[in-house]
Design a protein around this motif. Sequence first.
Motif, PDB file in Angstrom:
ATOM      1  N   THR A   1       0.794  -1.226   0.000  1.00 38.87           N
ATOM      2  CA  THR A   1       0.000   0.000   0.000  1.00 38.87           C
ATOM      3  C   THR A   1       0.825   1.274   0.000  1.00 38.87           C
ATOM      4  OG1 THR A   1      -0.144  -0.104   2.418  1.00 38.87           O
ATOM      5  CG2 THR A   1      -1.942  -1.111   1.158  1.00 38.87           C
ATOM      6  N   SER A   2       2.153   1.201   0.189  1.00 42.20           N
ATOM      7  CA  SER A   2       2.930   2.441   0.242  1.00 42.20           C
ATOM      8  C   SER A   2       4.397   2.183  -0.068  1.00 42.20           C
ATOM      9  CB  SER A   2       2.807   3.094   1.622  1.00 42.20           C
ATOM     10  OG  SER A   2       3.384   2.267   2.616  1.00 42.20           O
ATOM     11  N   ALA A   3       5.103   3.267  -0.366  1.00 45.45           N
ATOM     12  CA  ALA A   3       6.549   3.215  -0.597  1.00 45.45           C
ATOM     13  C   ALA A   3       7.183   4.456   0.010  1.00 45.45           C
ATOM     14  CB  ALA A   3       6.859   3.126  -2.086  1.00 45.45           C
ATOM     15  N   ILE A   4       8.319   4.260   0.648  1.00 45.74           N
ATOM     16  CA  ILE A   4       9.090   5.379   1.204  1.00 45.74           C
ATOM     17  C   ILE A   4      10.265   5.645   0.280  1.00 45.74           C
ATOM     18  CG2 ILE A   4      10.449   6.192   3.163  1.00 45.74           C
ATOM     19  CD1 ILE A   4       8.761   4.409   4.958  1.00 45.74           C
ATOM     20  N   CYS A   5      10.402   6.896  -0.180  1.00 41.76           N
ATOM     21  CA  CYS A   5      11.386   7.231  -1.222  1.00 41.76           C
ATOM     22  C   CYS A   5      12.202   8.453  -0.822  1.00 41.76           C
ATOM     23  CB  CYS A   5      10.679   7.513  -2.550  1.00 41.76           C
ATOM     24  SG  CYS A   5       9.618   6.179  -3.136  1.00 41.76           S
ATOM     25  N   SER A   6      13.382   8.550  -1.444  1.00 37.88           N
ATOM     26  CA  SER A   6      14.211   9.750  -1.316  1.00 37.88           C
ATOM     27  C   SER A   6      14.715  10.123  -2.701  1.00 37.88           C
ATOM     28  CB  SER A   6      15.392   9.505  -0.366  1.00 37.88           C
ATOM     29  OG  SER A   6      16.278   8.542  -0.917  1.00 37.88           O
ATOM     30  N   GLY A   7      15.166  11.393  -2.833  1.00 40.07           N
ATOM     31  CA  GLY A   7      15.667  11.852  -4.109  1.00 40.07           C
ATOM     32  C   GLY A   7      17.104  11.440  -4.348  1.00 40.07           C
ATOM     33  N   ASN A   8      17.473  11.381  -5.620  1.00 41.06           N
ATOM     34  CA  ASN A   8      18.839  11.026  -6.010  1.00 41.06           C
ATOM     35  C   ASN A   8      19.193  11.858  -7.228  1.00 41.06           C
ATOM     36  OD1 ASN A   8      21.286   9.756  -6.494  1.00 41.06           O
ATOM     37  ND2 ASN A   8      20.344   8.025  -7.552  1.00 41.06           N
ATOM     38  N   GLY A   9      19.743  13.052  -7.022  1.00 35.67           N
ATOM     39  CA  GLY A   9      20.062  13.929  -8.139  1.00 35.67           C
ATOM     40  C   GLY A   9      18.989  14.980  -8.312  1.00 35.67           C
ATOM     41  N   TYR A  10      18.626  15.242  -9.552  1.00 40.61           N
ATOM     42  CA  TYR A  10      17.632  16.266  -9.820  1.00 40.61           C
ATOM     43  C   TYR A  10      16.942  15.938 -11.138  1.00 40.61           C
ATOM     44  CZ  TYR A  10      21.120  18.067 -13.081  1.00 40.61           C
ATOM     45  OH  TYR A  10      22.025  18.184 -14.089  1.00 40.61           O
ATOM     46  N   GLY A  11      15.825  16.627 -11.348  1.00 37.16           N
ATOM     47  CA  GLY A  11      15.107  16.481 -12.608  1.00 37.16           C
ATOM     48  C   GLY A  11      13.729  15.898 -12.425  1.00 37.16           C
ATOM     49  N   SER A  12      13.031  15.729 -13.537  1.00 39.19           N
ATOM     50  CA  SER A  12      11.706  15.118 -13.497  1.00 39.19           C
ATOM     51  C   SER A  12      11.856  13.611 -13.349  1.00 39.19           C
ATOM     52  CB  SER A  12      10.927  15.462 -14.769  1.00 39.19           C
ATOM     53  OG  SER A  12      11.636  15.031 -15.913  1.00 39.19           O
ATOM     54  N   SER A  13      10.891  12.978 -12.695  1.00 41.74           N
ATOM     55  CA  SER A  13      10.992  11.545 -12.417  1.00 41.74           C
ATOM     56  C   SER A  13       9.588  10.974 -12.278  1.00 41.74           C
ATOM     57  CB  SER A  13      11.803  11.306 -11.143  1.00 41.74           C
ATOM     58  OG  SER A  13      11.199  11.981 -10.054  1.00 41.74           O
ATOM     59  N   TRP A  14       9.542   9.644 -12.058  1.00 41.37           N
ATOM     60  CA  TRP A  14       8.240   8.979 -11.921  1.00 41.37           C
ATOM     61  C   TRP A  14       8.347   7.825 -10.932  1.00 41.37           C
ATOM     62  CZ3 TRP A  14       9.035   3.943 -13.145  1.00 41.37           C
ATOM     63  CH2 TRP A  14      10.050   3.650 -14.060  1.00 41.37           C
ATOM     64  N   LEU A  15       7.193   7.485 -10.374  1.00 39.32           N
ATOM     65  CA  LEU A  15       7.063   6.346  -9.467  1.00 39.32           C
ATOM     66  C   LEU A  15       5.898   5.498  -9.959  1.00 39.32           C
ATOM     67  CD1 LEU A  15       8.003   5.033  -6.743  1.00 39.32           C
ATOM     68  CD2 LEU A  15       6.235   6.415  -5.629  1.00 39.32           C
ATOM     69  N   ARG A  16       6.102   4.187  -9.986  1.00 41.19           N
ATOM     70  CA  ARG A  16       5.076   3.293 -10.548  1.00 41.19           C
ATOM     71  C   ARG A  16       4.814   2.130  -9.590  1.00 41.19           C
ATOM     72  NH1 ARG A  16       7.457   1.031 -15.439  1.00 41.19           N
ATOM     73  NH2 ARG A  16       6.991   3.085 -16.337  1.00 41.19           N
ATOM     74  N   ALA A  17       3.560   1.718  -9.502  1.00 41.99           N
ATOM     75  CA  ALA A  17       3.179   0.527  -8.735  1.00 41.99           C
ATOM     76  C   ALA A  17       2.574  -0.490  -9.703  1.00 41.99           C
ATOM     77  CB  ALA A  17       2.175   0.863  -7.644  1.00 41.99           C
ATOM     78  N   THR A  18       3.109  -1.705  -9.704  1.00 43.93           N
ATOM     79  CA  THR A  18       2.579  -2.786 -10.534  1.00 43.93           C
ATOM     80  C   THR A  18       1.951  -3.827  -9.615  1.00 43.93           C
ATOM     81  OG1 THR A  18       4.264  -2.419 -12.226  1.00 43.93           O
ATOM     82  CG2 THR A  18       3.127  -4.546 -12.246  1.00 43.93           C
ATOM     83  N   VAL A  19       0.662  -4.062  -9.812  1.00 49.90           N
ATOM     84  CA  VAL A  19      -0.104  -4.989  -8.972  1.00 49.90           C
ATOM     85  C   VAL A  19      -0.202  -6.331  -9.685  1.00 49.90           C
ATOM     86  CG1 VAL A  19      -2.274  -5.369  -7.736  1.00 49.90           C
ATOM     87  CG2 VAL A  19      -1.409  -3.039  -8.067  1.00 49.90           C
ATOM     88  N   THR A  20       0.161  -7.406  -8.978  1.00 52.05           N
ATOM     89  CA  THR A  20       0.081  -8.751  -9.545  1.00 52.05           C
ATOM     90  C   THR A  20      -0.882  -9.586  -8.712  1.00 52.05           C
ATOM     91  OG1 THR A  20       2.350  -8.619 -10.366  1.00 52.05           O
ATOM     92  CG2 THR A  20       1.375 -10.816 -10.192  1.00 52.05           C
ATOM     93  N   ILE A  21      -1.858 -10.178  -9.385  1.00 60.75           N
ATOM     94  CA  ILE A  21      -2.859 -11.016  -8.737  1.00 60.75           C
ATOM     95  C   ILE A  21      -3.000 -12.297  -9.549  1.00 60.75           C
ATOM     96  CG2 ILE A  21      -5.238 -11.133  -7.889  1.00 60.75           C
ATOM     97  CD1 ILE A  21      -5.236  -8.010  -8.234  1.00 60.75           C
ATOM     98  N   ASN A  22      -2.747 -13.424  -8.911  1.00 54.99           N
ATOM     99  CA  ASN A  22      -2.853 -14.715  -9.600  1.00 54.99           C
ATOM    100  C   ASN A  22      -1.996 -14.768 -10.857  1.00 54.99           C
ATOM    101  OD1 ASN A  22      -4.752 -15.768  -7.758  1.00 54.99           O
ATOM    102  ND2 ASN A  22      -6.422 -14.759  -8.839  1.00 54.99           N
ATOM    103  N   GLY A  23      -0.848 -14.118 -10.826  1.00 56.70           N
ATOM    104  CA  GLY A  23       0.031 -14.120 -11.979  1.00 56.70           C
ATOM    105  C   GLY A  23      -0.340 -13.109 -13.041  1.00 56.70           C
ATOM    106  N   ASN A  24      -1.441 -12.388 -12.865  1.00 58.48           N
ATOM    107  CA  ASN A  24      -1.880 -11.361 -13.812  1.00 58.48           C
ATOM    108  C   ASN A  24      -1.523  -9.995 -13.243  1.00 58.48           C
ATOM    109  OD1 ASN A  24      -3.339 -13.306 -15.542  1.00 58.48           O
ATOM    110  ND2 ASN A  24      -4.671 -13.494 -13.759  1.00 58.48           N
TER     111      ASN A  24
END
Length: 696
Positions: free
Chosen positions: A481-504
């Motif tokens: 349900t959550s992720a704890i993150c910190s920055g590394n450098g500068y610029g635009s960036s993205w965070l993604r969550a991939t949900v897997t259920i029953n191999g799908n």
Amino acid sequence: MVYAHGNFVAIDDMDIAPILTSIDARNAFADYKNIPIDSIVNFQSELLIREFSYGNSDSSSIPKLVYKVTIDAECIVNNEIGYIDANSGKVLATIPRMTGISYVGTFSTRYSGTQTAKTMLGSGKYRLEDDSRAAPIHTKNLNNSTNITNAAEIYDYNNIWTSSEHSPNNIDMGLDVHWALQEIYDYFYDNYEISSFNDNSFDINAFIRWGNDPDDRDNAKWDPTYNRLLFGEGYTYLNPIASLDAVAHEYGHGISDMQADIPYDDVPSAAIQEGLSDIWSVILENAIEPVNIWQIGDQVVKSGSCMRNNANPTDALAKYQLSVTYGSPSFNNTTSQYIKSGVFSYWFYLLVNGGSGTNEIGDSYSVYGIGMDEAEEFITNSIYDEYLDNLSSFSDFKSAFSNAAMVYYGDSSFIKNQVDMAFYAVGLSTEPNPLNYDITGANLLCTSSNETYTLNGDVPSNATVNWTSSSNINIISSSNTSAICSGNGYGSSWLRATVTINGNSFSVTNYDIGVGPPSILDVTSTNNLSYDYISDSYKILAGSGDYKYEGKLVVDEYYGLATNYHWAKVLGSTLIPINWSASYNTVYVYTKAADRILMLSCTASNACGSYTKNYSFFTGDASPFFALYPNPASNTVEIEVIGLTNSVNNNNEYEVELIDNTMQIRKKIKMKSNKTTINISGLKKGIYFVLLKSGH
């Protein structure tokens, strides 16, 4: 002891060493009940002190040392438990026995190997009957008859039911049925406290070797008139119909009939019952002894793979090729309830496992599935909470389960979505709204602090969530349900969550995050300005307003990181100067005089830091028209005045000033030609401004 709850009885001078043995007590109670000693198979005794009333007053009692005796014997008078005086052998009291006596037998079943199940003893023989549960279970042999009054008990003399004893004439199929029914009962009671078909402890009566013609013998059925289970021993197509999945299927018909009152009087209602029974077959076989759970009857067919293959509905080796899309040609062109039942059983398969594709009416679907544990609980609760009562149409089936999912889990829940998506896949529903998941958290991530990002939406318990990011984000820790993150450098960036259920798997839309302080400023638009590449400055062109020269410059931080802009004057003409005003990332420059210069600094900042860049402006032929190289430099730097009207060739002299970032002049030279070299080896490392002044 702090306190005690109960009735205090004073015991004075009681000898707790009994005169009689437990066998003496057993014999005394057997004599009291007229139970023949040779009929006793076993007995249980417990030595204890018990209070007994005497006289006519409830308050008058006396403690006694007694044996509590329970006798195991097949005898009609063996219906009580006795309390026998441990010294005199007198029966002081009795209490009723709640059930008969069941014994654990060892079964060499036909399809499920060696199992244990409870039996009862009578006339020195064990029979396939058990009344230790709230619902009695009894299995008898019809000997290829349809007349129930001809049913015979199935016996064994030592309760070790071997194949050599019982496989002749297929009697061993009774072991499979009797064992399976006890396991099915225990599954429902242990997990849901459901007792028998309709949760009313109804007797479970089964009859093997049912039927005397080939069709009956190649069949098993639930008898809704007398509420009993009938199992044929097979004939042309089938072996004895007693495998766990077959017993579970017929038990499922009992649930549909007695609990849900679903009729079996036309093709739609019959297809619903068959589909539900296949669903129960899968659930119960998976819970008790899973073997090819999606194939119905795989152990009893004489040829082919199975009766129905719910994982591969068009299995050419199965007896029935199922239709799995309501309203499709394969559905409309059959009157078989078994073929049409595939709509329901395949709906359940997708609900458990997920799957994607295009159904027979052209609808593309993608189901993630909720897993067997969640699905079996949903099915059981829906039926026993009476959502399916009296339904008789395919649309009723869909509405019942969809409504149950909404009540249990919520209209926007993952499970409700999957229930409806699986119905869409089999043609029983319009496509539901997509799952609603998103990530929330800080829009800016600094290198000096951590931020928590949250995955919003109903993430099922059997899901796993994998968090990924662009290279300038460090994922320190994460959960479903959550992720704890910190920055590394500068610029635009993205965070993604991939949900897997029953191999799908599916990915939640990327969450865009800015990392670090602003780092690059770009000019995004200008008005009435002309950029000079050589001098990296802007010439203010003639305007049409109150000032002869008017211009506008708009900048933006390249990565969109800036939350604030600050403009300041660095240097410029003092006599009739270039005026300026700024609003956020926009600066306006204007003056009435030609040959003027202005340098402004723009500082873009956010919570992580700031970045500053200078912008130069001039009017007419004022001097920022010079080239400087190399830049950066370490020892010397060349300065060249380019293409100016006010050049040294017109007898004008230039002065060059090197100014540090504190606005202190650190070096000053005179320029007597259009090009000169300046020694900078004595200057400290840093950023310097170069000011070129003309003689006028």
